[in-house]
Motif scaffolding. Sequence first.
Motif, PDB file in Angstrom:
ATOM      1  N   UNK A 196       0.864  -1.180   0.000  1.00  0.00           N
ATOM      2  CA  UNK A 196       0.000   0.000   0.000  1.00  0.00           C
ATOM      3  C   UNK A 196       0.903   1.234   0.000  1.00  0.00           C
ATOM      4  N   UNK A 197       0.870   1.960  -1.075  1.00  0.00           N
ATOM      5  CA  UNK A 197       1.738   3.124  -1.215  1.00  0.00           C
ATOM      6  C   UNK A 197       1.116   4.334  -0.534  1.00  0.00           C
ATOM      7  N   UNK A 198      -0.167   4.519  -0.741  1.00  0.00           N
ATOM      8  CA  UNK A 198      -0.872   5.663  -0.168  1.00  0.00           C
ATOM      9  C   UNK A 198      -2.296   5.254   0.159  1.00  0.00           C
ATOM     10  N   UNK A 199      -2.826   5.877   1.206  1.00  0.00           N
ATOM     11  CA  UNK A 199      -4.263   5.760   1.440  1.00  0.00           C
ATOM     12  C   UNK A 199      -4.831   7.155   1.273  1.00  0.00           C
ATOM     13  N   UNK A 200      -5.956   7.259   0.608  1.00  0.00           N
ATOM     14  CA  UNK A 200      -6.540   8.578   0.373  1.00  0.00           C
ATOM     15  C   UNK A 200      -7.777   8.767   1.233  1.00  0.00           C
ATOM     16  N   UNK A 201      -8.167  10.025   1.393  1.00  0.00           N
ATOM     17  CA  UNK A 201      -9.420  10.293   2.093  1.00  0.00           C
ATOM     18  C   UNK A 201     -10.534   9.658   1.289  1.00  0.00           C
ATOM     19  N   UNK A 202     -11.352   8.895   1.974  1.00  0.00           N
ATOM     20  CA  UNK A 202     -12.405   8.296   1.162  1.00  0.00           C
ATOM     21  C   UNK A 202     -13.605   9.202   1.070  1.00  0.00           C
ATOM     22  N   UNK A 203     -14.232   9.122  -0.053  1.00  0.00           N
ATOM     23  CA  UNK A 203     -15.189  10.159  -0.414  1.00  0.00           C
ATOM     24  C   UNK A 203     -16.633   9.702  -0.294  1.00  0.00           C
ATOM     25  N   UNK A 204     -16.834   8.436  -0.044  1.00  0.00           N
ATOM     26  CA  UNK A 204     -18.211   7.963  -0.085  1.00  0.00           C
ATOM     27  C   UNK A 204     -18.419   6.926   1.006  1.00  0.00           C
TER      28      UNK A 204
END
Lengths: 308, 188
Positions: free
Chosen positions: A88-96
């Motif tokens: 896992x390189x990055x986790x992003x803010x989840x939008x939904x």
Amino acid sequence: MKQLAQEISARFSELGVEIPIEDVEERLDKMINKFKVPREEARRSVVNYFLKSYNIKRNEFYTGQSESPLINISDVDDGKWANIRGKIVQLWDNTHESISQVGLIGDETGTIKFTIWESAGVSSVEEGKSYLLKNVVVNEWNGKFQLNVNKSSSIEFLDEEIEVGNATVEFKGAMVDIQSGSGLIKRCPECNRALTKGACMEHGKVDGVYDLRIKAVMDDGSSIQDAILKRDLVEGITGMTLESAITLAADALDQGVVLEKMKDSLVGRYYDVKGSRVDRYLIVESISPTFTYDASELDELIAAAEVI
Amino acid sequence: MAGYTREVARRIFAQEFRESNLSFKDGDDQYAPQYLLTPTGAKVNRIFIVGTLIEKEDIGTDSEYWRGRVTDPTGSFLIYAGQYQPEAAQVLAECETPAFVAVVGKPSTYTTNEGDVLTSVRPESLHIVDGQTRDMWVIETAKCTLDRIKELDGSSPNAQRAKEYYDPDAKHYSSMVSQALKSLKETY
């Protein structure tokens, strides 16, 4: 039919659920003989019925039967099911709310976006750790591939370090254009973005820092590739240093002369560029002019032309 | 990706370019791109040429309007650059002939009163290059042309349309290619 019923019952007992074989047979019989359902359909329907009534996940029942192939991230293809081994390189803010986690996973061959859906019901992943994503489906969104972890997928933690690589791509062709925003540019001292008309998109009017870059369009006659050259490469290929470019621009009272000069020395010539692909750009790591061809290549082409 | 994508610059020899006369638009939209279909089935909206600029002349009356003649081993291209092609016009104005030039431009066609279609190139850019680049171009254009000739019997819509419209003689174009390639050997 008896055999079919035994198969189903046996598979369930492997999962620790004992279903009387008569029950299975009875349902099968009703489907096949009374309602004239084809055998395979009947089998599926009966299995689903018992899965539901014993609350067993469908993927548990079917594992092993349709194992997805383990593939490299660079080889994923639209609509295919796959097992992916990556970090896992990055986790992003989840939008939904229906998304559990979203981010970027990478292996030796590249990186790809993944989405873990809430409905998948899997445990969450952590940035920097490696996992095996089993039975994920690839789809295309906005022109890019992404992985979907859904309710038939599973995630296994891997206790190993995976080197995330950028697949190096090579493009040989003619440089047919250099786009605006190339040449002598100024960057924002805070965020390093290129300034437009002396202002940064994020930080407004700032005192920019000079830099050289080239946004080139490479073309090989059948496809095009946008390529970005950073300062050291620009200096190497044009023979113009940042200092001499600044002097040149100052003498002419125009930054544009630097771009003109670059175009004069580069556009229309053949280059071999190598680098990693990010969006539509190839971030160039090395560039070399292509000057020569093989005499044997010439002979081969002549021969090819004469047999037509 | 949806939306705008840059058109690939096709590689065409002068002879084939001169023998092309099927010009059309994709779709009815006002801004739909204009294409020229060549006898070997290249659908051209942009062209890349490297050749020798052998003549240039300012044929404009009020403002400058430059006509240049660029040759390759098979014939010559006419290029026209005026006030809307300032970069190319400037280079044409300043350069000496003969010179090796690389031209990126758009094909354009003109129909004479007799009904003949003349093709020319409206340059987006024109730069002085060297002889090696020109030789590379001949090789590359030969490759691209051979690939198209081989595809003529294929199922691609461009090839089929070219076949229907021009009924091209593959031999004619393959000998053009081999002639162009052989000219490279003579220079050694």
